[in-house]
Design an enzyme around this catalytic site. Structure first.
Site, PDB file in Angstrom:
ATOM      1  N   LYS A   1       2.943   1.596  -2.957  1.00 20.14           N
ATOM      2  CA  LYS A   1       2.389   1.457  -4.193  1.00 20.14           C
ATOM      3  C   LYS A   1       2.056   3.313  -4.494  1.00 20.14           C
ATOM      4  O   LYS A   1       1.567   3.724  -5.389  1.00 20.14           O
ATOM      5  CB  LYS A   1       1.098   0.255  -3.876  1.00 20.14           C
ATOM      6  CG  LYS A   1       0.226   0.646  -5.746  1.00 20.14           C
ATOM      7  CD  LYS A   1      -0.772   1.570  -5.012  1.00 20.14           C
ATOM      8  CE  LYS A   1      -1.524   1.265  -3.505  1.00 20.14           C
ATOM      9  NZ  LYS A   1      -2.528  -0.017  -3.577  1.00 20.14           N
TER      10      LYS A   1
ATOM     11  N   CYS B   1       1.090  -0.964   0.164  1.00 22.60           N
ATOM     12  CA  CYS B   1      -0.175  -0.018  -0.243  1.00 22.60           C
ATOM     13  C   CYS B   1       1.012   1.303  -0.062  1.00 22.60           C
ATOM     14  O   CYS B   1       0.398   1.985  -0.502  1.00 22.60           O
ATOM     15  CB  CYS B   1      -1.086   0.533   1.262  1.00 22.60           C
ATOM     16  SG  CYS B   1      -1.334  -1.557   2.071  1.00 22.60           S
TER      17      CYS B   1
ATOM     18  N   GLU C   1      -3.620  -1.873 -11.010  1.00 21.87           N
ATOM     19  CA  GLU C   1      -2.564  -0.522  -9.621  1.00 21.87           C
ATOM     20  C   GLU C   1      -1.912  -0.219 -10.926  1.00 21.87           C
ATOM     21  O   GLU C   1      -1.639   0.879 -11.272  1.00 21.87           O
ATOM     22  CB  GLU C   1      -2.362  -0.378  -8.146  1.00 21.87           C
ATOM     23  CG  GLU C   1      -4.526  -0.442  -8.202  1.00 21.87           C
ATOM     24  CD  GLU C   1      -4.253  -0.793  -6.223  1.00 21.87           C
ATOM     25  OE1 GLU C   1      -4.830  -0.081  -5.576  1.00 21.87           O
ATOM     26  OE2 GLU C   1      -3.167  -1.085  -5.924  1.00 21.87           O
TER      27      GLU C   1
END
Ligand code: NDP
Length: 451
Positions: free
Chosen positions: A50, A47, A181
């Site tokens: 990223k 997380c 993503e």
């Protein structure tokens, strides 16, 4: 019987660190073992890095938009080395924060692998054995390769943060959160991105209309997305990778990244030997209170493969401490979890998709898709989506789906209303905040369709 510790936690990620800290704050004698870096997947290779890469990648479009708004600026090249240096320093800082949390709360830490020797005994890699009244498994998960010929030449999301230089081209395989993503991130950083997904549409399980729009916008932004396509075989060709796809295409890429799912870290942990039940995907089987088949052993987070999200692991860790150390049996609540997918555009979602809701009961759909003011002024054609799935009978909002810049921020707040059981009329009674994109969520008067 006396034990060395009240609690021994295996794994220093989000769930493990939270449980260790809260138990120690309550007076328990706690130890924690971590074989890798403190902070776990979320902080070190998930997380956090990223999201920082999402931020970095969004500036390319912002320069163009700024020009459209009258700014006399020119884009220049992205310096991956400079960004990576700052990213590494930030992750070092965060790892120290996690170590500090444990140290300052009196949790003893062991920087090595630990496994179970019996229901109350942990064995470290150096052979040391320690006993604990309770053991918490919080080892998380890891990316898995799909088992395609040549996939050893591929990389995973773990490796992306360590690349010496940004590739010119990359193939991303998979259609889940991670694949989609990173397709957006690398595309924004100027890498030529191709994405193969074996199914009919990316982001399986989410609302069809929302995933359709994300996919469309990703293609608009230059991602070469191939649906119904997978890698058949691949091999190294010089410093590039040759890939043959199921659709017959043969292409060469600088890198191939597999985001084809993750597996719980339960191998060689001594779990089955002592009676902990392991499921088909390698996950630790737990009851509603995160207790395994061995009463002194509990498990939280991705290692249980329930809902693989950091805030959920944290909740599970807290509920475990409440149950075991505070005498207050508490089940972690897995209902109506709001979540964001940091694709470009972002998706925020809570509750049921239109498809799942209409299987359950008659529903009304309120949806609007439009060009937001900020982007439209800059000459972009991208659209956003605001959507509510409403029960015809109870009028409750069963699901809310947003595809828009900042959708993650919006869904956190909409999630409170949905969790409280708000009806469509509650949404309607709320005055719009003007001019915003999210005001549409309270101004949709007539159903788009019923089902
Ligand atoms: P997912 O399980 O979400 O996606 C895996 C993808 O790989 C799916 O599209 C799947 O296809 C595909 N796949 C699986 N096996 C193969 C194969 N053999 N060949 C080709 N394709 C294959 O996993 P991710 O790794 O993307 O993410 C793991 C979890 O991490 C997520 O479920 C989420 O909980 C969490 N996460 C959350 C984020 C967030 O909150 N923003 C960000 C990143 C991760 P199919 O659909 O056909 O099965």
């Amino acid at each position: 019987m006396t034990f060395d510790y009240d609690l021994f936690v295996i794994g220093g990620g989000s769930g493990g660190v939270r449980a260790a800290r809260v138990a120690a704050q309550g007076g328990a004698k706690v130890a924690l073992a971590e074989e890798d870096r403190y902070g776990g997947t979320c902080v070190i290779r998930g997380c956090v890095p990223k999201k920082l890469m999402v931020f970095a990648s969004e500036y390319s479009g912002m320069v163009e938009d700024a020009q459209a708004y009258g700014w006399d600026i020119q884009p220049s090249a992205f310096d991956w080395g400079a960004f990576r240096g700052k990213l590494d320093a930030e992750l070092d800082r965060l790892e120290n924060v996690y170590r500090g949390i444990l140290k300052n709360n009196g949790v003893e830490t062991f920087d090595q692998r630990a496994k179970l020797a019996d229901a109350h005994t942990v064995e470290l890699a150096d052979g040391t054995r320690m006993t604990a009244k309770h053991i918490l498994l919080a080892m998380g998960g890891r990316p898995v390769m799909p088992g395609i010929p040549g996939d050893e030449h591929g990389i995973t999301s773990n490796d992306i943060f360590h690349l010496e230089k940004l590739p010119e081209s990359i193939l991303i395989v998979g259609g889940g959160y991670i694949a989609s993503e990173f397709a957006g991130i690398l595309n924004g950083l100027g890498v030529k991105v191709t994405q193969y997904y074996r199914g009919a549409q990316i982001l399986r399980g989410f609302d069809d209309e929302a995933r359709g729009l994300v996919s469309e916008e990703m293609c608009q932004r230059g991602i070469d997305l191939h649906l119904g396509t997978n890698v058949l075989e691949m091999r190294k060709e010089g410093d590039k990778i040759w890939v043959k796809a199921t659709n017959g295409d043969e292409r060469v890429f600088d890198h191939v990244m597999f985001a084809t799912g993750r597996a719980p870290n339960t191998e060689n942990m001594g779990l089955e030997e002592i009676g902990v039940e392991i499921g088909r995907k390698g996950e630790v089987i737990v009851d509603d209170y995160s207790q395994t088949a061995v009463p002194s052993v509990y498990a939280v987070g991705d290692v249980t493969d329930r809902v693989n999200l950091t805030p959920v692991a944290i909740r599970e860790g807290m509920a475990f401490v409440e149950t075991v150390f505070n005498g207050n049996p508490t089940k972690p609540d897995h209902e109506l979890i709001p979540t964001a997918i940091f694709t470009q555009p972002e998706m925020g979602t809570v509750g049921l998709s239109e498809e799942d809701a209409r299987e359950q009961e008659p529903i009304e759909i309120y949806a609007t898709s439009f060009k937001p003011m900020q982007q439209s002024f800059a000459g972009r054609s991208e659209r956003v989506l605001m959507k509510l799935v409403v029960s015809q009978k109870t009028r409750k909002v069963l699901g809310c789906h947003i595809v828009a810049p900042g959708a993650g921020e919006m869904i956190q707040l909409a999630g409170i209303a949905v969790k409280m059981g708000a009806t469509k009329e509650d949404f309607d009674r709320t005055v719009a905040v003007h001019p915003t994109m999210s005001e549409e969520i309270v101004t949709m008067k007539t159903p788009t369709r019923t089902a």
